[in-house]
Write a protein that holds these residues in place. Structure first.
Motif, mmCIF file in Angstrom:
data_model
loop_
_atom_site.group_PDB
_atom_site.id
_atom_site.type_symbol
_atom_site.label_atom_id
_atom_site.label_comp_id
_atom_site.label_asym_id
_atom_site.label_seq_id
_atom_site.Cartn_x
_atom_site.Cartn_y
_atom_site.Cartn_z
ATOM 1 N N ARG A 1 0.799 -1.222 0.000
ATOM 2 C CA ARG A 1 0.000 0.000 0.000
ATOM 3 C C ARG A 1 0.825 1.262 0.000
ATOM 4 N NH1 ARG A 1 -3.554 -1.050 4.914
ATOM 5 N NH2 ARG A 1 -3.760 1.210 4.907
ATOM 6 N N GLN B 1 0.291 4.633 -2.255
ATOM 7 C CA GLN B 1 -0.055 5.910 -1.626
ATOM 8 C C GLN B 1 0.879 7.015 -2.079
ATOM 9 O OE1 GLN B 1 0.129 5.702 2.613
ATOM 10 N NE2 GLN B 1 -2.063 5.468 2.827
ATOM 11 N N ILE C 1 0.359 7.991 -5.736
ATOM 12 C CA ILE C 1 -0.870 8.773 -5.957
ATOM 13 C C ILE C 1 -0.697 10.201 -5.447
ATOM 14 C CG2 ILE C 1 -3.298 8.991 -5.263
ATOM 15 C CD1 ILE C 1 -3.382 5.905 -5.487
ATOM 16 N N LEU C 2 -0.139 10.337 -4.245
ATOM 17 C CA LEU C 2 0.087 11.695 -3.712
ATOM 18 C C LEU C 2 1.034 12.475 -4.622
ATOM 19 C CD1 LEU C 2 0.361 11.080 0.123
ATOM 20 C CD2 LEU C 2 -1.434 12.282 -1.086
ATOM 21 N N ILE D 1 -0.761 13.669 -7.658
ATOM 22 C CA ILE D 1 -1.639 14.791 -7.311
ATOM 23 C C ILE D 1 -0.819 16.069 -7.154
ATOM 24 C CG2 ILE D 1 -3.129 15.726 -5.495
ATOM 25 C CD1 ILE D 1 -4.149 12.838 -5.084
ATOM 26 N N GLY E 1 -1.473 18.974 -9.653
ATOM 27 C CA GLY E 1 -2.024 20.126 -8.942
ATOM 28 C C GLY E 1 -1.048 21.287 -8.971
ATOM 29 N N ALA F 1 -1.195 22.924 -12.326
ATOM 30 C CA ALA F 1 -2.421 23.707 -12.533
ATOM 31 C C ALA F 1 -2.355 25.018 -11.748
ATOM 32 C CB ALA F 1 -3.649 22.901 -12.107
ATOM 33 N N VAL F 2 -1.903 24.936 -10.481
ATOM 34 C CA VAL F 2 -1.862 26.147 -9.661
ATOM 35 C C VAL F 2 -0.803 27.116 -10.190
ATOM 36 C CG1 VAL F 2 -1.373 27.045 -7.356
ATOM 37 C CG2 VAL F 2 -2.775 25.013 -7.621
ATOM 38 N N ARG G 1 -8.959 2.199 4.182
ATOM 39 C CA ARG G 1 -7.523 1.997 4.049
ATOM 40 C C ARG G 1 -6.729 2.934 4.936
ATOM 41 N NH1 ARG G 1 -5.019 0.852 -1.560
ATOM 42 N NH2 ARG G 1 -4.279 -0.971 -0.514
ATOM 43 N N SER G 2 -7.270 4.136 5.146
ATOM 44 C CA SER G 2 -6.501 5.133 5.872
ATOM 45 C C SER G 2 -6.480 4.851 7.366
ATOM 46 C CB SER G 2 -7.096 6.510 5.624
ATOM 47 O OG SER G 2 -8.432 6.521 6.041
ATOM 48 N N TRP H 1 -2.885 11.672 3.792
ATOM 49 C CA TRP H 1 -3.844 10.751 3.180
ATOM 50 C C TRP H 1 -5.157 10.778 3.950
ATOM 51 C CZ3 TRP H 1 -3.092 8.095 -1.298
ATOM 52 C CH2 TRP H 1 -4.026 7.115 -1.604
ATOM 53 N N VAL I 1 -8.129 21.537 -7.206
ATOM 54 C CA VAL I 1 -7.131 20.471 -7.102
ATOM 55 C C VAL I 1 -7.368 19.673 -5.824
ATOM 56 C CG1 VAL I 1 -4.675 20.031 -6.719
ATOM 57 C CG2 VAL I 1 -5.376 21.646 -8.484
ATOM 58 N N ALA J 1 -8.106 15.788 -5.343
ATOM 59 C CA ALA J 1 -7.335 14.891 -4.483
ATOM 60 C C ALA J 1 -8.270 14.150 -3.545
ATOM 61 C CB ALA J 1 -6.314 15.697 -3.694
ATOM 62 N N VAL K 1 -10.162 11.372 -5.374
ATOM 63 C CA VAL K 1 -9.348 10.191 -5.664
ATOM 64 C C VAL K 1 -9.112 9.406 -4.376
ATOM 65 C CG1 VAL K 1 -7.058 9.423 -6.395
ATOM 66 C CG2 VAL K 1 -8.200 11.249 -7.633
ATOM 67 N N ILE K 2 -8.688 10.118 -3.329
ATOM 68 C CA ILE K 2 -8.285 9.423 -2.109
ATOM 69 C C ILE K 2 -9.500 8.851 -1.375
ATOM 70 C CG2 ILE K 2 -7.185 9.760 0.141
ATOM 71 C CD1 ILE K 2 -5.227 11.654 -1.315
ATOM 72 N N LEU L 1 -10.539 5.674 -3.316
ATOM 73 C CA LEU L 1 -9.632 4.541 -3.153
ATOM 74 C C LEU L 1 -9.722 3.985 -1.748
ATOM 75 C CD1 LEU L 1 -6.394 5.650 -4.980
ATOM 76 C CD2 LEU L 1 -7.899 3.755 -5.555
#
Lengths: 175, 556
Positions: free
Chosen positions: A5, A9, A12-13, A16, A20, A23-24, B47-48, B60, B131, B135, B138-139, B142
């Motif tokens: 996992r 994680q 994915i972060l 993002i 992100g 974009a910003v 999951r978190s 997360w 944004v 996020a 998505v989180i 998941l």
């Protein structure tokens, strides 16, 4: 299952943050108008010169570039031309380039004018107003001072005289 | 912190598990209550939920919280509403926002502009909120969909008795005969109702329409595509919305593309007096009926990027652009926006005439831009020395041009030939008759050398004057993001339909010593489930009122 996992994680972060962040930062730098500002890189140009060859800003990498937008029908542009020519003569050996971008006039007009005034710094034709648009030039003359690192150090709208031009160029070389 | 998460059935559950992953027995604080069960995510841990969260886990966890997501949405809604107070900068072309808001709305307007609210939707904080919502989407998804998927795909048939009795739909009562054979008999009627049935001795699990549980996550996928499309609209080439002038008869380059557009003919028709109503006629307004630009679109196929060469163009599209009927070429659109009927001189074709004899030496075409510079006419040669598009004299009395538009064009020639000095003689020519008089062409030529007494340049007929009759102002739009917006919205719709029109229903039952215990669960429409259970029990010979099945409580 715990082991698998953590990387997921992090990936994915990370995605993002990248997306992100893009974009910003695009929103921060864009500001809507798209006009280059002090501190920005000058927009790329690719224009035909009076000498018959195509010029880009790449050629002047590492040099201080004074980009002047002008036209023969613009009175202030005409009256600042001798100052630009004089400073070009003075600084050209110290890595300074004066670049005159003519806004949408034809060869004959530009050639006659530069010959008449004895201008011999590089002059480029912006026949489709592409540079005018990408630089967001509204009043004429407008002059962009680009430092040797390739960043816009200052933008001057309106006529420049010999003294201010000299100061600006000196600041470009020794910030 | 060590928590005992082992269930009495022997299954080791993860931290945060509400209902044992294997037998469904309520765990921890939920174990000794009689309340209805918390059935979200089938009681599986998100999951978190971890015993010892570290820094990454904390980020997360922040985004996985539905509460945070709701706050983000509320803040975004408030932010978005601020942008609706006054018109946004993006609504205008060619205006100065720094003075506009102050002039129109006074101090409030000035503050509005200073705060950057005049471009709310492009501001960094608004984009940052989007944004963060992305996020969170998505989180959150998941964090929940994977445990839920696992929980649903490895369900045990035999559940803990408490799991059944604490459902919202419950029935308990005696049954006759052997438990296993009763269960066996129950399979058929349940299958008839569309359930997939699994049995394990005297325990049974019937389930249908599980896919509707994925609806919300499908919605989230659609929303993420939608958000990505919105956020990355600004990437180069994905979105263009600009306005350009297209003079009639000219091929004009469209900036930042390899396309060129030719305005072949622009027409505007007005409503005639008869077509207007009487009231309208009184207002004295002239209303256009039709604007039309006959446009040809060209794509550059070679030498596009080299300003020293003429680009090679190939026609790709031809369309008569009218209001609401744009030219459309692979997502590139040109809309009619405005027009200008001020004619502009393109070229004149004057003839060289001998003033004394009237003899004509021939015509030549004189373009306003990039004219030819040498002309030979009869025994004479004309060399174009200079031109002034908007002729005027400056303070020093020198000829200058006031603009680049051919409002008052003037051409300075050097003419050589018979009866003229060997080095030639200068001659100024104003193609427009008004300018000839205004600037006194003859008087200037007299000073230049007196050629006007022998020769003159004259336009002999109207067809020797070529005008750009009008210019059309077109709105050029490219929006390559729209298909993704539609795709995202389509997926959202699909998710909505999945989640709303089908309901995941499950029925568990077990028989312990001749006592049947039945529990039912659904995500929504409990009424429907109760009715289905009652009708199932009826076919099994047990009469029960629908309402009696309700175990009370509000938890759904």
């Amino acid at each position: 299952m715990g082991k698998a996992r953590r990387p997921v994680q992090i990936i994915i972060l990370f995605i993002i943050v990248i997306l992100g962040g893009y974009a910003v930062s695009a929103a921060v730098s864009g500001g809507g108008s798209g006009k280059p500002a002090v501190g920005d890189k000058p927009p790329a140009i690719k224009l035909l010169g009076l000498d018959g060859s195509v010029h880009t800003l790449e050629e002047y990498k590492g040099k201080a570039v004074v980009i002047n937008f002008w036209a023969t029908w613009c009175t202030y542009c005409v009256s600042e031309m001798p100052a630009l020519q004089a400073q070009w003569q003075k600084w050209r050996d110290q890595g300074v380039v004066v670049l005159g971008i003519n806004t949408g006039e034809d060869e004959m007009t530009v050639r006659n004018f530069t010959e008449q005034l004895g201008v011999d710094f590089p002059v480029l034709y912006d026949s489709d107003n592409e540079a005018v648009q990408s630089y967001g030039v509204v009043p004429m003359p407008t002059t962009f001072f680009v430092d040797p690192k390739g960043k816009i150090a200052s933008i001057h709208e309106g006529e420049l005289n010999l003294a201010t031009l000299n100061d600006q160029i000196r600041q470009l070389l020794s910030p | 912190m060590i928590t005992n998460t082992k269930c009495e059935c022997g299954h080791q559950n993860r931290v945060g598990t509400v209902l044992c992953e294997a037998c469904g027995k309520p765990l921890g604080e939920h174990a000794n209550s009689t309340e209805l069960l918390e059935m979200r995510y089938d009681g599986a841990a998100r999951r978190s939920q971890r015993a010892n969260p570290n820094f990454i886990d904390k980020i997360w966890n922040f985004f996985s919280s539905v509460k945070v997501a709701i706050y983000l949405i509320i803040i975004t809604l408030i932010g978005a509403s601020l942008g609706t107070i006054f018109e946004q900068e993006s609504n205008f072309i060619n205006f100065d926002p720094s003075t506009f808001y102050k002039e129109k709305y006074g101090t409030i307007g000035a503050i509005y502009y200073k705060l950057g609210l005049s471009h709310t939707y492009e501001s960094w904080w608004f984009v940052l909120l989007l944004v963060m919502i992305g996020a969170s989407l998505v989180i959150c998804s998941l964090d929940r969909v994977l445990p839920l998927y696992k929980a649903l795909s490895k369900q045990k048939v035999r559940k803990h008795l408490q799991f059944l009795t604490r459902q919202k739909v419950v029935y308990q009562g005696p049954v006759e005969g052997d438990g296993a054979s009763w269960t066996e008999r129950a399979v058929k009627p349940l299958k008839k109702k569309g359930y997939r049935v699994h049995t394990d001795g005297d325990a049974l699990l019937a389930e249908k329409q599980r896919f509707s549980r994925w609806g919300p996550y499908v919605i989230h996928i659609g929303l993420i595509i939608f958000l990505l499309a919105v956020l990355f609209r600004g990437l180069p080439g994905l979105n263009i919305d600009e306005h350009y002038w297209f003079p009639e008869g000219e091929i004009t380059k469209i900036p930042d593309s390899n396309l060129y557009l030719k305005n072949e003919k622009f027409t505007v028709e007005y409503y005639s007096e008869e077509e207007m109503s009487a009231e309208f006629r009184e207002t004295g307004k002239i209303v256009p009926k039709l604007f039309e630009t006959k446009a040809v679109l060209y794509e550059c196929t070679a030498d596009c990027d080299d300003p020293s060469k003429e680009p090679v163009l190939q026609e790709v599209e031809r369309h008569d652009i009218r209001v609401n009927d744009p030219l459309n070429y692979k997502g590139f659109k040109a809309y009619q926006f405005d027009f200008d009927l001020t004619p502009k001189l393109r070229s004149v074709t004057p003839a060289l005439v001998n003033v004394k004899t009237g003899e004509q030496y021939g015509k030549f075409r004189l373009d306003m831009t990039n004219p030819q510079q040498q002309f030979t006419l009869g025994p004479y040669t004309l060399e174009l020395k200079n031109k002034f598009m908007d002729f005027s004299l400056n303070e020093q009395g020198q000829p200058v041009s006031k603009s680049k538009d051919p409002n008052a064009p003037a051409f300075l020639f050097l003419i050589k030939g018979p009866d003229l000095p060997a080095e030639g003689s200068q001659y100024i020519y104003f193609p427009k008759q008004v300018d000839k008089e205004r600037f006194q062409q003859d008087a200037i030529n007299d000073k230049l050398g007196g050629v006007q007494n022998t020769l003159s340049l004259d336009v002999l007929a109207m067809e020797d004057v070529d005008f750009i009759a009008s210019s059309s102002y077109l709105n050029i739009r490219v929006d390559r993001v729209m298909p993704f917006i539609w795709l995202g919205l389509g997926i959202v719709m699909l998710g909505l339909i999945m989640g709303f029109y089908w309901h995941h229903r499950r029925i568990w039952l077990r028989i312990d010593d001749g006592i049947l215990t039945l529990g039912g669960h659904t995500a929504k429409n409990w009424f429907g489930l109760r009715r289905e259970v009652a009708s199932f029990l009826k076919t099994m010979g047990i009469e029960v009122d629908e309402k009696q099945l309700d175990n009370g409580g509000n938890r759904s």
